[in-house]
Design a protein around this motif. Structure first.
Motif, mmCIF file in Angstrom:
data_model
loop_
_atom_site.group_PDB
_atom_site.id
_atom_site.type_symbol
_atom_site.label_atom_id
_atom_site.label_comp_id
_atom_site.label_asym_id
_atom_site.label_seq_id
_atom_site.Cartn_x
_atom_site.Cartn_y
_atom_site.Cartn_z
ATOM 1 N N TRP A 52 0.817 -1.213 0.000
ATOM 2 C CA TRP A 52 0.000 0.000 0.000
ATOM 3 C C TRP A 52 0.854 1.269 0.000
ATOM 4 C CZ3 TRP A 52 1.412 2.697 4.222
ATOM 5 C CH2 TRP A 52 1.828 1.985 5.348
ATOM 6 N N LEU A 53 2.122 1.159 0.410
ATOM 7 C CA LEU A 53 2.982 2.333 0.458
ATOM 8 C C LEU A 53 3.550 2.678 -0.903
ATOM 9 C CD1 LEU A 53 4.317 4.490 2.296
ATOM 10 C CD2 LEU A 53 6.259 2.924 2.502
ATOM 11 N N GLY A 54 3.911 1.649 -1.689
ATOM 12 C CA GLY A 54 4.528 1.901 -2.979
ATOM 13 C C GLY A 54 5.839 2.644 -2.809
ATOM 14 N N ASP A 55 6.027 3.683 -3.626
ATOM 15 C CA ASP A 55 7.274 4.454 -3.530
ATOM 16 C C ASP A 55 7.087 5.760 -2.759
ATOM 17 O OD1 ASP A 55 5.699 5.819 -5.290
ATOM 18 O OD2 ASP A 55 7.179 5.912 -6.920
ATOM 19 N N ARG A 56 6.013 5.835 -1.996
ATOM 20 C CA ARG A 56 5.751 7.062 -1.239
ATOM 21 C C ARG A 56 6.548 7.088 0.060
ATOM 22 N NH1 ARG A 56 -0.750 6.785 -1.769
ATOM 23 N NH2 ARG A 56 -0.236 4.796 -0.782
ATOM 24 N N ARG A 57 6.566 8.279 0.684
ATOM 25 C CA ARG A 57 7.355 8.489 1.895
ATOM 26 C C ARG A 57 6.538 8.195 3.149
ATOM 27 N NH1 ARG A 57 8.633 14.305 2.165
ATOM 28 N NH2 ARG A 57 6.903 14.537 0.701
ATOM 29 N N ILE A 58 7.286 8.000 4.232
ATOM 30 C CA ILE A 58 6.706 7.867 5.564
ATOM 31 C C ILE A 58 7.145 9.080 6.377
ATOM 32 C CG2 ILE A 58 6.714 6.530 7.702
ATOM 33 C CD1 ILE A 58 7.323 4.055 5.988
ATOM 34 N N LEU A 59 6.188 9.737 7.019
ATOM 35 C CA LEU A 59 6.503 10.822 7.951
ATOM 36 C C LEU A 59 6.375 10.296 9.372
ATOM 37 C CD1 LEU A 59 4.573 13.925 6.511
ATOM 38 C CD2 LEU A 59 6.956 13.264 6.122
ATOM 39 N N GLY A 80 23.499 2.138 7.038
ATOM 40 C CA GLY A 80 24.872 2.417 6.626
ATOM 41 C C GLY A 80 24.975 3.647 5.763
ATOM 42 N N GLU A 81 24.090 4.612 5.987
ATOM 43 C CA GLU A 81 24.037 5.808 5.165
ATOM 44 C C GLU A 81 24.094 7.048 6.051
ATOM 45 O OE1 GLU A 81 20.980 4.014 1.751
ATOM 46 O OE2 GLU A 81 20.303 5.536 3.187
ATOM 47 N N PRO A 82 24.452 8.197 5.480
ATOM 48 C CA PRO A 82 24.364 9.440 6.246
ATOM 49 C C PRO A 82 22.910 9.888 6.351
ATOM 50 C CG PRO A 82 25.055 9.920 4.007
ATOM 51 C CD PRO A 82 25.030 8.404 4.119
ATOM 52 N N VAL A 83 22.627 10.684 7.356
ATOM 53 C CA VAL A 83 21.293 11.270 7.481
ATOM 54 C C VAL A 83 21.040 12.161 6.271
ATOM 55 C CG1 VAL A 83 19.832 12.809 8.851
ATOM 56 C CG2 VAL A 83 21.346 11.182 9.993
ATOM 57 N N GLY A 84 19.847 12.029 5.688
ATOM 58 C CA GLY A 84 19.512 12.802 4.504
ATOM 59 C C GLY A 84 19.417 11.930 3.269
ATOM 60 N N ALA A 85 19.829 10.657 3.390
ATOM 61 C CA ALA A 85 19.669 9.719 2.275
ATOM 62 C C ALA A 85 18.305 9.039 2.420
ATOM 63 C CB ALA A 85 20.821 8.720 2.264
ATOM 64 N N SER A 95 17.169 21.262 8.020
ATOM 65 C CA SER A 95 16.593 20.215 7.182
ATOM 66 C C SER A 95 17.701 19.318 6.656
ATOM 67 C CB SER A 95 15.819 20.849 6.013
ATOM 68 O OG SER A 95 15.321 19.857 5.151
ATOM 69 N N ARG A 96 17.514 17.993 6.784
ATOM 70 C CA ARG A 96 18.471 17.004 6.237
ATOM 71 C C ARG A 96 17.661 15.970 5.458
ATOM 72 N NH1 ARG A 96 23.032 16.376 9.617
ATOM 73 N NH2 ARG A 96 23.735 14.764 8.159
ATOM 74 N N VAL A 97 17.183 16.357 4.271
ATOM 75 C CA VAL A 97 16.414 15.450 3.416
ATOM 76 C C VAL A 97 16.929 15.596 1.986
ATOM 77 C CG1 VAL A 97 14.334 15.496 4.841
ATOM 78 C CG2 VAL A 97 14.609 17.172 3.009
ATOM 79 N N SER A 98 16.563 14.629 1.144
ATOM 80 C CA SER A 98 16.967 14.662 -0.265
ATOM 81 C C SER A 98 15.889 13.965 -1.090
ATOM 82 C CB SER A 98 18.310 13.943 -0.451
ATOM 83 O OG SER A 98 18.157 12.550 -0.199
ATOM 84 N N ALA A 99 16.085 13.920 -2.391
ATOM 85 C CA ALA A 99 15.129 13.232 -3.268
ATOM 86 C C ALA A 99 15.058 11.748 -2.952
ATOM 87 C CB ALA A 99 15.528 13.456 -4.731
ATOM 88 N N ALA A 100 16.114 11.210 -2.333
ATOM 89 C CA ALA A 100 16.129 9.775 -2.026
ATOM 90 C C ALA A 100 15.449 9.448 -0.687
ATOM 91 C CB ALA A 100 17.578 9.286 -1.991
ATOM 92 N N THR A 101 15.069 10.446 0.068
ATOM 93 C CA THR A 101 14.543 10.202 1.413
ATOM 94 C C THR A 101 13.176 9.523 1.353
ATOM 95 O OG1 THR A 101 15.736 12.123 2.274
ATOM 96 C CG2 THR A 101 13.893 11.283 3.588
ATOM 97 N N ARG A 102 13.058 8.408 2.065
ATOM 98 C CA ARG A 102 11.784 7.675 2.160
ATOM 99 C C ARG A 102 11.181 7.771 3.553
ATOM 100 N NH1 ARG A 102 10.799 3.324 -0.754
ATOM 101 N NH2 ARG A 102 8.661 3.713 -0.048
ATOM 102 N N ILE A 103 12.021 7.923 4.557
ATOM 103 C CA ILE A 103 11.546 8.066 5.933
ATOM 104 C C ILE A 103 11.994 9.435 6.426
ATOM 105 C CG2 ILE A 103 11.692 7.205 8.288
ATOM 106 C CD1 ILE A 103 12.339 4.444 7.125
ATOM 107 N N GLU A 104 11.034 10.266 6.799
ATOM 108 C CA GLU A 104 11.352 11.635 7.186
ATOM 109 C C GLU A 104 10.798 11.899 8.587
ATOM 110 O OE1 GLU A 104 10.441 16.161 5.589
ATOM 111 O OE2 GLU A 104 10.382 14.471 4.178
#
Length: 846
Positions: A52-59, A80-85, A95-104
């Motif tokens: 049901w989530l697909g490629d959408r983000r989670i807040l 194993g990634e920096p914050v913002g990935a 703000s530490r987000v990017s186009a790749a962010t799925r969990i914000e």
């Protein structure tokens, strides 16, 4: 994105498949999990693979910035990634987000802006409300907005309410959602209440030493780190000083502060174990209660206090106030000691004290102008609340927004209201900053920071009511003028924090780096700005009393005896101490009254005022020019008929019905009606009691007051006619039949009956007039006997009886003997049953 294996050992791991199953079938879920169960950091990654989530983000909504950074950092490390990935965060000014962010991970104000800016929540598949038990206003608002968006725009949106301690059953019913509960990892915690010594109550000089003794005891009786819960930064700094003064008592343990005002690096360091395996004493606010996980804690010292927001009517703002925690918070704090093994919790309050079961929601005890602004922006306040905002507080907040110019007459957002939302500040202070002239914008930012903070002046200077010396002290701190700071009695640390807050205000408002105030305007510059924050507290000096001021909101205020503001004709009041009559002004500034016509033209008006003049007992009329409730000019004008009636009715209500010229006939009519209403309510007689007559003056009295200007001009006959007019013909006939004003006695004479609602009706009659009458007369259709006051021929009382027959049989012979000797010219028959009744003496010669 790399796959992340579930972290071994988190208690919530076993519940993750059920969480996924429930969210596949239901759009809402309530999840209860104690601290350390892993709900914050394990549930969001587990949802990323849901269909049901697909490629959408989670807040994820985190109430606190420390927790938001920590949660995002922990999850990012697992990937194993920096914050913002894959995992990022957004908090105020960072703000530490990017186009790749799925969990914000976001804080509360950020979530509100996201929903307001995009009600469809494009690209978002789920919102998780963490630590919902804290019941912050912004959290409640965010969930209410999300529910509205889900119901009307996004039925596929998933909403998860998570907490360690909440009334899950109630919330699940409210959300119509399944409820899941995770086990925690906890060990037994021993509770103790070490007694305080004299002078060690909170706020007294000895309190820090009780905390130090408790921390030393916790170190001695436990093996790990000690977590000390304190109300706020001020207490943390003080306890740190006391502990530093006795390093031997800490057995080498390091003292570590943890609160929201720390630099990010210091916050992160507090969340890490001590270097080299040493021990720590962590001095924390309630941020450590549930929002973050501290390693190594085996003992807790709980002072039982916290800073929580409360509405302060004196300042008009919500302030942080030191309050006693609820039992749920005390339990959660104690649980921090039982995460790694058996723990110890020392509670610094008497064991006999009983705490409230749960925390009161902020929405019930804070100022609501910010909420009212958000609801106006949303376009509706018909939201689904767990606890709705109090109606009175919300109405008061909307009145303030209208006065500030943030709402139009139709209740919709005005342009200033939209600007205030973008600024993200309290509407009062935001209005002062945004409405300030460009040259005064930096000054407005300084004043906003000063008002938000505690008074930076100390000693006698702190008691001054002129706000301007506080700004002068800030200017002296910036210029490093040590002599001026000493002379002002200023606290350098407090001024440093205020200067930092002012810089933040300037960045948000786009103001220049320094205040720009011309010399000629300096005396009123602060007040000229602050009138936009406190238009309801614009105050004018009373011409008859120079220490008293009339406020635009209708209240009165006064200066204290040593006021530095004495003689100022106009003030804007920033802080006051409310009183039943005139409040005491605690902080204010003078301003140029010419600003009122320029900035508040809508607050000026002309009105006709009609009053009752007690001295002349007559109606008086005036024409007034006013600013809000402040009367600027007043002149007497003739009172008209339309003026007089409302004023006369108001005077009657103030004085009571005794102010009217009641005749005996009118009073008797009232008594008859009230008595019959009590005996026979089914007859439907009108209420003639004083409260009812006062409440209906417009109906029965007003039509008879045409042309009357004075109370003493109302005639008794007019009043009787007005009162009788309340009875139509049918009711009048009923009253005369059931409660007659008089009764014909056997002598043939009409005698009055005296009525009262709470006593039997009385007939006073000469004894001889009742000869031949066997039974007591009755009224109310025979239901109520008269109480007979039997009189002598001279009209003096002889006997009171409600049973005439018994009187004739038992009492009359003795009465006859006495009266026959006293009144020999009057008939005193042996047989009163058959004797002719009379009201006269015997005829002559008999």
């Amino acid at each position: 994105m790399t796959d992340v294996a579930a972290a071994a050992g988190f208690p919530i791991d076993t519940l993750l498949p059920e969480i996924l199953r429930q969210l596949a079938a239901h759009p809402r879920l309530v999840l209860e999990a104690p601290p350390g169960a892993g709900k914050t950091t394990q549930v969001p990654p587990a949802l990323l693979g849901a269909d049901w989530l697909g490629d959408r983000r989670i807040l994820i909504l985190e109430p606190r910035r420390i927790a938001a950074r920590a949660a995002a950092g922990f999850m990012a490390t697992r990937y194993g990634e920096p914050v913002g990935a894959t995992v990022g965060y957004r908090i105020r000014f960072e703000s530490r987000v990017s186009a790749a962010t799925r969990i914000e991970v976001v804080t509360e104000g950020i979530l509100t802006r996201l929903i307001q800016d995009d009600p469809e929540l494009t690209g978002i598949g789920a919102i998780l409300f963490d630590e919902f038990h804290e019941r912050h206003l912004q959290g409640d608002l965010g969930l209410a907005l999300a529910l509205d968006a889900q119901a009307n725009l996004r039925p596929d949106l998933r909403l998860v309410v998570m907490s360690a301690t909440l009334d899950g059953e109630r919330i699940a019913r409210w959300l119509d959602a399944p409820r899941l509960t995770s086990a925690g990892r906890s060990y037994p915690v021993r509770l103790a209440h070490p007694p305080a010594r004299a002078g060690e109550a909170y706020g007294e000089a000895g309190w820090p030493f009780q905390v130090r003794r408790a921390a030393q005891q916790a170190l001695a009786e436990s093996a790990g780190d000690v977590l000390v819960f304190l109300p706020g930064k001020r207490e943390i700094d003080r306890i740190a000083q006391v502990l530093a003064a006795d390093p031997d008592g800490l057995a080498g343990a390091e003292t570590v502060p943890l609160h929201g005002e720390l630099a990010v690096a210091a916050q992160q360091a507090a969340l890490q174990p001590a270097a080299g395996g040493g021990r720590r004493v962590v001095l924390a606010t309630n941020v450590a209660e549930s929002s973050v996980t501290l390693p190594g804690i085996r003992a807790v010292v709980d002072c039982g206090l916290a800073r929580e927001p409360r509405f302060d009517p004196n300042s008009g703002f919500t302030r942080l106030e030191t309050v006693t925690i609820a039992q749920a918070s005390a339990d959660q704090r104690a649980g921090r000691a039982g995460r790694l093994g058996p723990g110890l919790c020392l509670r610094l309050w008497p064991e006999s004290r009983r705490l409230e079961p749960a925390r009161t929601p902020e929405i019930a005890q804070v100022e609501l102008s910010g909420l009212a602004l958000e609801l106006a922006a949303w376009g509706s306040d018909a939201l689904d609340w767990l606890d709705p905002p109090p109606t009175g507080a919300l109405a008061q907040a909307r009145d303030l927004l209208a006065a500030l110019g943030a709402l139009g007459a139709d209740g919709h957002l005005a342009p200033l209201g939209r600007d205030l939302l973008r600024l993200g500040a309290h509407p009062r202070l935001g209005a002062a900053v945004l409405r300030a002239a460009p040259a005064a914008r930096a000054l407005a930012c300084d004043l906003a920071a000063l008002i938000e903070a505690r008074n930076p002046l100390r000693g006698a200077a702190a008691r001054g009511d002129d706000l301007r010396p506080r700004h002068a002290a800030l200017a002296a701190w910036r210029s490093r003028d040590a002599a001026a700071l000493r002379a002002a009695g200023a606290d350098g640390a407090a001024l440093a924090a205020i200067a930092q807050a002012a810089e933040a205000w300037r960045r948000r408002a786009g103001a220049p780096a320094r205040a720009q105030v011309s010399e000629g305007a300096a005396a009123t510059a602060a007040g000229d700005v602050l009138i936009h924050a406190f238009p309801d507290r614009i105050a004018r000096q009373d011409p008859a009393n120079p220490r008293r001021y009339q406020l635009a909101n209708g209240r009165g205020a006064r200066l204290h005896e040593d006021s530095a503001l004495f003689g100022e004709p106009w003030l804007v009041v920033v802080d006051l101490r409310r009183d039943a009559r005139d409040s005491l002004i605690l902080a204010a500034a003078p301003f140029d009254p010419a600003c009122l016509a320029r900035d508040f033209p809508q607050a000026f008006g002309q009105r006709r005022v009609v009053e009752w003049n007690e001295a002349t007992a007559a109606v008086a009329a005036f024409e007034e020019r006013h600013f809000g409730a402040i009367v600027l000019e007043r002149r007497s004008v003739p009172a008209t008929a339309a003026d007089s009636v409302p004023a006369l009715l108001a005077a009657v209500r103030a004085r009571g019905l005794d102010a009217l010229p009641w005749s005996a006939t009118a009073q008797a009519l009232r008594a008859r009606v009230e008595a019959l209403r009590a005996w026979r309510p089914e007859l439907g007689l009108p209420d003639f009691s004083e409260p009812a007559l006062l409440a209906t003056l417009e109906t029965w009295l007003a039509p008879y007051l045409t042309g009357v200007r004075r109370l003493d001009a109302i005639g008794a006959a007019t009043l009787s006619e007005a009162l009788a007019g309340r009875l139509d013909h049918r009711l009048r006939q009923t009253l005369d039949a059931e409660a007659p004003a008089t009764i014909r006695v056997p002598s043939g004479m009409e005698r009055p009956i005296t009525y009262a609602a709470d006593a039997p009706p009385v007939l006073a009659v000469k004894l001889q007039e009742l000869f031949g009458l066997a039974e007591t007369p009755r009224v109310a259709g025979g239901r109520v006997p008269l109480l007979l006051h039997l009189l002598s021929p001279a009209g003096r009382p002889i006997q009171v009886t409600g049973d005439l027959k018994s009187f004739w049989e038992r009492t009359y012979p003795d009465v006859r003997k006495e009266l026959k000797g006293r009144y020999p010219k009057h008939p005193w028959p042996d047989d009163p049953w058959s004797a002719p009744p009379t009201h006269r003496a015997k005829p002559r010669g008999r």
